[in-house]
Design an enzyme around this catalytic site. Structure first.
Site, PDB file in Angstrom:
ATOM      1  CB  ILE A   1      -0.978   0.000   1.201  1.00 32.03           C
ATOM      2  CG1 ILE A   1      -1.899   1.222   1.156  1.00 32.03           C
ATOM      3  CG2 ILE A   1      -0.253  -0.069   2.521  1.00 32.03           C
ATOM      4  CD1 ILE A   1      -3.099   1.129   2.118  1.00 32.03           C
TER       5      ILE A   1
ATOM      6  CD  GLU B   1       5.150 -11.107   6.191  1.00 27.81           C
ATOM      7  OE1 GLU B   1       5.665 -10.729   5.123  1.00 27.81           O
ATOM      8  OE2 GLU B   1       4.980 -12.297   6.478  1.00 27.81           O
TER       9      GLU B   1
ATOM     10  CE1 TYR C   1      -1.325  -1.106   6.633  1.00 29.55           C
ATOM     11  CE2 TYR C   1       0.751  -1.575   7.698  1.00 29.55           C
ATOM     12  CZ  TYR C   1       0.027  -1.321   6.554  1.00 29.55           C
ATOM     13  OH  TYR C   1       0.667  -1.289   5.345  1.00 29.55           O
TER      14      TYR C   1
ATOM     15  CB  VAL D   1      -0.096   7.641  -0.350  1.00 31.15           C
ATOM     16  CG1 VAL D   1      -0.496   9.063  -0.737  1.00 31.15           C
ATOM     17  CG2 VAL D   1      -1.326   6.843   0.080  1.00 31.15           C
TER      18      VAL D   1
ATOM     19  CG  ASN E   1       6.285   1.936   7.572  1.00 32.98           C
ATOM     20  OD1 ASN E   1       5.946   3.098   7.812  1.00 32.98           O
ATOM     21  ND2 ASN E   1       6.085   1.358   6.399  1.00 32.98           N
TER      22      ASN E   1
HETATM   23  C1  LIG Z   1       1.704   4.254   4.946  1.00 34.32           C
HETATM   24  C2  LIG Z   1       1.058   5.226   3.937  1.00 34.32           C
HETATM   25  C3  LIG Z   1       0.355   4.394   2.851  1.00 34.32           C
HETATM   26  C4  LIG Z   1       0.018   6.084   4.675  1.00 34.32           C
HETATM   27  O1  LIG Z   1      -0.607   6.919   3.701  1.00 34.32           O
HETATM   28  P1  LIG Z   1      -1.067   8.405   4.049  1.00 34.32           P
HETATM   29  O2  LIG Z   1      -1.957   8.865   2.960  1.00 34.32           O
HETATM   30  O3  LIG Z   1       0.117   9.246   4.380  1.00 34.32           O
HETATM   31  O4  LIG Z   1      -1.881   8.141   5.393  1.00 34.32           O
HETATM   32  P2  LIG Z   1      -3.145   8.950   5.931  1.00 34.32           P
HETATM   33  O5  LIG Z   1      -2.964  10.423   5.688  1.00 34.32           O
HETATM   34  O6  LIG Z   1      -4.375   8.321   5.427  1.00 34.32           O
HETATM   35  O7  LIG Z   1      -2.994   8.682   7.492  1.00 34.32           O
HETATM   36  C5  LIG Z   1      -4.005   8.026   8.214  1.00 34.32           C
HETATM   37  C6  LIG Z   1      -3.493   7.797   9.631  1.00 34.32           C
HETATM   38  O8  LIG Z   1      -2.378   6.901   9.621  1.00 34.32           O
HETATM   39  C7  LIG Z   1      -1.428   7.319  10.627  1.00 34.32           C
HETATM   40  N1  LIG Z   1      -0.220   7.794   9.947  1.00 34.32           N
HETATM   41  C8  LIG Z   1      -0.002   7.836   8.614  1.00 34.32           C
HETATM   42  N2  LIG Z   1       1.251   8.271   8.369  1.00 34.32           N
HETATM   43  C9  LIG Z   1       1.827   8.499   9.566  1.00 34.32           C
HETATM   44  C10 LIG Z   1       3.111   8.957   9.974  1.00 34.32           C
HETATM   45  N3  LIG Z   1       4.062   9.250   9.066  1.00 34.32           N
HETATM   46  N4  LIG Z   1       3.361   9.063  11.282  1.00 34.32           N
HETATM   47  C11 LIG Z   1       2.437   8.752  12.203  1.00 34.32           C
HETATM   48  N5  LIG Z   1       1.172   8.326  11.886  1.00 34.32           N
HETATM   49  C12 LIG Z   1       0.891   8.198  10.591  1.00 34.32           C
HETATM   50  C13 LIG Z   1      -2.102   8.449  11.383  1.00 34.32           C
HETATM   51  O9  LIG Z   1      -2.888   7.857  12.405  1.00 34.32           O
HETATM   52  C14 LIG Z   1      -2.980   9.051  10.305  1.00 34.32           C
HETATM   53  O10 LIG Z   1      -4.059   9.783  10.795  1.00 34.32           O
HETATM   54  P3  LIG Z   1      -3.862  11.354  11.091  1.00 34.32           P
HETATM   55  O11 LIG Z   1      -3.218  11.961   9.872  1.00 34.32           O
HETATM   56  O12 LIG Z   1      -5.264  11.814  11.335  1.00 34.32           O
HETATM   57  O13 LIG Z   1      -2.955  11.431  12.288  1.00 34.32           O
HETATM   58  C15 LIG Z   1       2.118   6.194   3.334  1.00 34.32           C
HETATM   59  O14 LIG Z   1       2.835   6.808   4.385  1.00 34.32           O
HETATM   60  C16 LIG Z   1       3.105   5.523   2.409  1.00 34.32           C
HETATM   61  O15 LIG Z   1       2.866   5.376   1.202  1.00 34.32           O
HETATM   62  N6  LIG Z   1       4.255   5.111   2.953  1.00 34.32           N
HETATM   63  C17 LIG Z   1       5.322   4.507   2.142  1.00 34.32           C
HETATM   64  C18 LIG Z   1       4.961   3.114   1.757  1.00 34.32           C
HETATM   65  C19 LIG Z   1       4.723   2.234   2.972  1.00 34.32           C
HETATM   66  O16 LIG Z   1       5.477   2.296   3.945  1.00 34.32           O
HETATM   67  N7  LIG Z   1       3.683   1.407   2.898  1.00 34.32           N
HETATM   68  C20 LIG Z   1       3.368   0.460   3.943  1.00 34.32           C
HETATM   69  C21 LIG Z   1       4.175  -0.768   3.756  1.00 34.32           C
HETATM   70  S1  LIG Z   1       3.657  -2.063   4.849  1.00 34.32           S
END
Ligand SMILES: CC(C)(COP(=O)(O)OP(=O)(O)OC[C@H]1O[C@@H](n2cnc3c(N)ncnc32)[C@H](O)[C@@H]1OP(=O)(O)O)[C@@H](O)C(=O)NCCC(=O)NCCS
Length: 151
Positions: free
Chosen positions: A70, A104, A116, A72, A109
């Site tokens: 997943i 996993e 999650y 973004v 992270n």
């Molecule tokens: C993980 C990922 C998909 C989250 O996407 P995102 O669009 O930034 O997440 P959202 O804005 O929907 O965040 C939803 C909630 O997740 C948590 N969250 C997301 N990113 C976070 C961060 N960097 N630090 C702390 N909490 C975080 C928070 O609870 C957040 O809610 P809030 O913004 O109201 O505090 C994104 O950071 C990403 O693409 N990361 C790189 C790829 C990756 O690591 N994927 C997962 C592999 S298992």
């Protein structure tokens, strides 16, 4: 325009690949990403019109599903799009009959783990040294979710 989730096809790989490379420190190979399509796979993008903002890849079998990827586009993180994708995944897979979800995630992270947990995943195991990291290797946390947990 409100972004919406729509299934991806192999024809859209060229849009997925730059996001994969930008979002992950250790991205999948292009050929692995290309193998994410098929009957047992859920490969769905978050779209703002014709612009792809992020995507997820999961597979499912009987009443279980595993999330494999997943991400973004880093330019659009922390805007709620990861939550939109995860919510779509859980709904789509539940509609296929899934009741248990697995994934996993790297121990380091914290952002993904927080996301999650918000959706009801909890840690059920740990694979020591599972991922390559800048320092060598790092553990994978194994998370599971049961139907009805979290948001
Ligand atoms: C993980 C990922 C998909 C989250 O996407 P995102 O669009 O930034 O997440 P959202 O804005 O929907 O965040 C939803 C909630 O997740 C948590 N969250 C997301 N990113 C976070 C961060 N960097 N630090 C702390 N909490 C975080 C928070 O609870 C957040 O809610 P809030 O913004 O109201 O505090 C994104 O950071 C990403 O693409 N990361 C790189 C790829 C990756 O690591 N994927 C997962 C592999 S298992």
């Amino acid at each position: 325009m409100q972004p919406e989730c729509r299934p991806l096809s192999a024809a859209q790989l060229a849009l997925m690949w730059p996001i994969e490379c930008a979002a992950h420190r250790f991205p999948w190979s292009e050929s692995l990403l290309a193998s994410s399509f098929g009957e047992r796979y859920l490969c769905v993008g978050l779209w703002s019109g014709v612009q792809l903002l992020g995507f997820y890849v999961a597979d499912w079998l009987l009443d279980e599903s595993t999330l494999h990827n997943i991400c973004v586009d880093p330019r659009y993180q922390r805007l709620g799009y990861g939550a939109l994708l995860l919510n779509d995944y859980l709904q789509r897979s539940a509609a296929l009959g899934c009741q248990t979800w697995w994934l996993e995630v790297r121990n380091s992270n914290v952002g993904a783990i927080a996301l999650y947990q918000r959706y009801g995943y909890h840690q059920v195991g740990c694979r020591k040294g599972y991922y390559r990291s800048d320092d060598g290797v790092e553990d994978a946390l194994v998370l599971s979710r049961l139907q009805g947990s979290g948001e």
